[in-house]
Design a protein around this motif. Structure first.
Motif, short mmCIF file in Angstrom:
data_model
loop_
_atom_site.label_atom_id
_atom_site.label_comp_id
_atom_site.label_asym_id
_atom_site.label_seq_id
_atom_site.Cartn_x
_atom_site.Cartn_y
_atom_site.Cartn_z
N ARG A 122 -7.93 13.65 4.38
CA ARG A 122 -6.49 13.43 4.22
C ARG A 122 -6.14 11.98 4.50
NH1 ARG A 122 -2.29 17.47 4.66
NH2 ARG A 122 -3.28 19.48 4.41
N ARG A 123 -5.24 11.48 3.71
CA ARG A 123 -4.74 10.13 3.94
C ARG A 123 -3.42 10.21 4.67
NH1 ARG A 123 -4.48 7.38 -1.77
NH2 ARG A 123 -3.43 9.33 -2.19
N THR A 124 -3.21 9.29 5.57
CA THR A 124 -1.92 9.20 6.24
C THR A 124 -1.29 7.88 5.85
OG1 THR A 124 -2.97 8.24 8.18
CG2 THR A 124 -2.62 10.62 8.21
N SER A 142 1.84 5.04 6.23
CA SER A 142 2.76 4.50 7.21
C SER A 142 4.20 4.74 6.74
CB SER A 142 2.52 3.00 7.40
OG SER A 142 2.90 2.31 6.23
N PRO A 143 5.13 4.78 7.68
CA PRO A 143 6.54 4.93 7.30
C PRO A 143 7.03 3.81 6.37
CG PRO A 143 6.27 5.37 9.63
CD PRO A 143 4.95 4.86 9.13
N ALA A 144 6.50 2.62 6.56
CA ALA A 144 6.90 1.49 5.70
C ALA A 144 6.45 1.74 4.26
CB ALA A 144 6.31 0.19 6.23
N PHE A 145 5.24 2.27 4.09
CA PHE A 145 4.74 2.56 2.74
C PHE A 145 5.57 3.66 2.10
CE2 PHE A 145 1.99 5.08 -0.07
CZ PHE A 145 1.63 4.11 -0.99
N LYS A 146 5.89 4.70 2.87
CA LYS A 146 6.70 5.79 2.34
C LYS A 146 8.07 5.29 1.90
CE LYS A 146 4.58 9.30 5.28
NZ LYS A 146 4.80 10.27 6.36
N ALA A 147 8.66 4.42 2.71
CA ALA A 147 9.97 3.87 2.37
C ALA A 147 9.90 3.03 1.10
CB ALA A 147 10.50 3.04 3.53
N LYS A 148 8.83 2.26 0.97
CA LYS A 148 8.65 1.41 -0.21
C LYS A 148 8.56 2.26 -1.46
CE LYS A 148 5.29 -1.95 -1.96
NZ LYS A 148 4.03 -2.65 -1.64
N VAL A 149 7.77 3.32 -1.40
CA VAL A 149 7.60 4.21 -2.56
C VAL A 149 8.89 4.94 -2.87
CG1 VAL A 149 6.34 6.21 -3.42
CG2 VAL A 149 5.12 4.47 -2.13
N ALA A 150 9.57 5.45 -1.83
CA ALA A 150 10.82 6.18 -2.03
C ALA A 150 11.90 5.28 -2.62
CB ALA A 150 11.28 6.80 -0.72
N LEU A 151 11.99 4.04 -2.15
CA LEU A 151 12.98 3.12 -2.71
C LEU A 151 12.69 2.79 -4.16
CD1 LEU A 151 13.57 0.67 0.27
CD2 LEU A 151 15.21 2.25 -0.74
N ALA A 152 11.41 2.67 -4.48
CA ALA A 152 11.04 2.43 -5.88
C ALA A 152 11.45 3.62 -6.74
CB ALA A 152 9.55 2.16 -5.99
N ALA A 153 11.32 4.83 -6.20
CA ALA A 153 11.72 6.02 -6.94
C ALA A 153 13.23 6.10 -7.10
CB ALA A 153 11.19 7.27 -6.23
N LEU A 176 4.93 5.51 -11.06
CA LEU A 176 4.90 5.20 -9.63
C LEU A 176 3.69 5.86 -8.96
CD1 LEU A 176 8.68 5.59 -8.72
CD2 LEU A 176 7.36 3.47 -8.86
N ALA A 177 3.37 7.07 -9.38
CA ALA A 177 2.22 7.77 -8.80
C ALA A 177 0.93 7.02 -9.08
CB ALA A 177 2.14 9.19 -9.35
N GLN A 178 0.81 6.52 -10.28
CA GLN A 178 -0.38 5.76 -10.64
C GLN A 178 -0.40 4.41 -9.92
OE1 GLN A 178 -0.76 5.01 -14.82
NE2 GLN A 178 -2.95 4.60 -14.67
N LEU A 179 0.75 3.78 -9.82
CA LEU A 179 0.84 2.47 -9.19
C LEU A 179 0.50 2.54 -7.69
CD1 LEU A 179 1.75 -0.54 -9.40
CD2 LEU A 179 4.04 0.25 -8.81
N PHE A 180 1.04 3.55 -6.99
CA PHE A 180 0.85 3.66 -5.54
C PHE A 180 -0.28 4.61 -5.16
CE2 PHE A 180 5.37 2.34 -5.80
CZ PHE A 180 5.28 1.17 -5.05
N ASP A 181 -0.92 5.25 -6.13
CA ASP A 181 -2.01 6.19 -5.91
C ASP A 181 -1.57 7.33 -4.99
OD1 ASP A 181 -4.57 7.21 -6.26
OD2 ASP A 181 -5.33 6.20 -4.46
N VAL A 182 -0.44 7.94 -5.37
CA VAL A 182 0.14 9.06 -4.62
C VAL A 182 0.57 10.10 -5.66
CG1 VAL A 182 2.02 9.75 -3.08
CG2 VAL A 182 0.97 7.53 -2.82
#
Length: 96
Positions: free
Chosen positions: A6-8, A10-21, A31-37
């Motif tokens: 499992r990957r964990t 960081s809150p900063a990464f989650k915020a960055k991805v969520a703001l991009a969304a 976005l999924a391909q860009l951030f590998d999520v």
């Protein structure tokens, strides 16, 4: 076949991805391909961001906690301690 760990994130990464969304410049698949999520994970983070956004600007006045009455709590503790001291050994045959 090896099992992925499992990957964990960081809150900063989650915020960055969520703001991009939230911006909406790119699709979830991009976005999924860009951030590998996974796209579902991006949707979850986006919803969490939108639900918690109101908390950034302050707390709601109606949901404020009520102040605790310490005197009443100390009185109750004293009452219960006295009751426990009065009946130290409760047995089925003996009633206090």
């Amino acid at each position: 076949m090896t099992k992925k760990s499992r990957r964990t994130h960081s809150p900063a990464f989650k915020a960055k991805v969520a703001l991009a969304a939230v911006k909406g410049d790119k699709t979830l698949a991009e976005l999924a391909q860009l951030f590998d999520v996974h796209p579902n994970q991006i949707t979850i983070w986006k919803n969490q961001l939108l639900e918690g956004a109101a908390g950034v600007f302050g707390h709601d006045k109606t949901s404020a906690e009520t102040p605790v009455d310490l005197k009443a709590l100390h009185a109750k503790i004293g009452e219960l301690a006295l009751e426990n001291d009065f009946c130290p050994a409760r047995s089925p045959r003996r009633a206090c």
